[in-house]
Enzyme design. Structure first.
Site: not given
Ligand code: AMP
Length: 175
Positions: A63, A100
C-alpha cells in the site's frame, strides 16, 4: 486549489474485526476510488514536504506504493520500492523486523540510495510502527537520511510514533 479542502476522513472506512477479531481495519479503498480525494491526499503530502530538499520517495509494498509513486511524480523526485524478500532482481540489502508472530524481512537494491541523499518514507497507515521503523533503518544503513515518515493516517493509540523517534512523523489524519 479546491483539493486542499477535501476532508480525507470521509474517505476512510472502518471495518471491524478484519483481518481478525478485535482489529478495526482502516480501509482506504473509498479514498482511492475518488479521484478528488486521492489527488487531494497527494497534494497534501506534497505541500507538507515542498522545499525540504527531498531527493527520493521510498515505500514498502504494497500500500505504500499507492501513495509513494504519484507523490514522487508530483514532487519531481525518484521512487524506490522497498520489497518483500526475493522480489528484487539485483544485489540487495535487507533488514529483519519483528511481527506479532515471527520475523519478516524487507529488501532494497544496494544502489537504491546514495550516502547523503534525503529520503521521504511513506505508507498508508501508522499502526505499531514496526514496518516503517524497519524501512527507516534500511534507508539509514546506506548512509542516506530519512527526512520524515509520512502516513495517510495514524492510529495514535498504538504508539507507532514513539518507535520512529527521533525521526519526524507526519500524518494527514490522526485517530
Ligand atoms: P505497523 O504495525 O505500523 O507495522 O503496520 C503494518 C502495516 O499494516 C501498515 O503498513 C498498514 O498498512 C497495515 N495496518 C496495520 N494496522 C492497520 C489497520 N488497523 N488498518 C489498516 N491497515 C493496518
Amino acid at each position: 486549489m479546491g483539493a486542499a479542502v477535501v476532508d480525507l476522513r470521509h474517505y476512510v472506512r472502518d471495518i471491524p474485526d478484519f483481518p481478525k477479531p478485535g482489529i478495526l481495519f482502516k480501509d482506504i479503498t473509498p479514498l482511492l476510488s475518488s479521484p478528488v480525494a486521492f489527488a487531494a491526499s497527494i497534494d497534501q503530502f506534497a505541500q507538507k514536504f515542498q522545499g525540504r530538499g527531498i531527493n527520493l520517495i521510498a515505500a514498502a509494498e504494497a500500500r505504500g506504493f499507492i501513495f509513494g509513486a504519484p507523490l514522487a511524480i508530483q514532487m519531481n523526485v525518484g521512487f524506490v520500492p522497498i520489497r518483500k524478500p526475493g522480489k528484487l532482481p539485483h544485489a540487495t540489502i535487507a533488514v529483519a523486523y519483528q511481527l506479532e508472530y515471527g520475523v519478516d524481512r524487507l529488501e532494497v537494491h544496494t544502489d537504491a540510495f546514495l550516502p547523503g541523499q534525503r529520503v521521504l518514507l511513506i505508507d498508508d497507515v501508522l499502526a505499531t510502527g514496526g514496518t516503517m521503523r524497519a524501512c527507516a533503518d534500511l534507508v539509514e544503513s546506506t548512509g542516506a537520511t530519512v527526512v520524515a515518515a509520512a502516513f495517510l493516517l495514524e492510529l495514535g493509540f498504538l504508539g507507532g510514533r514513539a518507535k520512529l523517534e527521533p525521526r519526524e512523523v507526519v500524518s494527514l489524519i490522526s485517530y
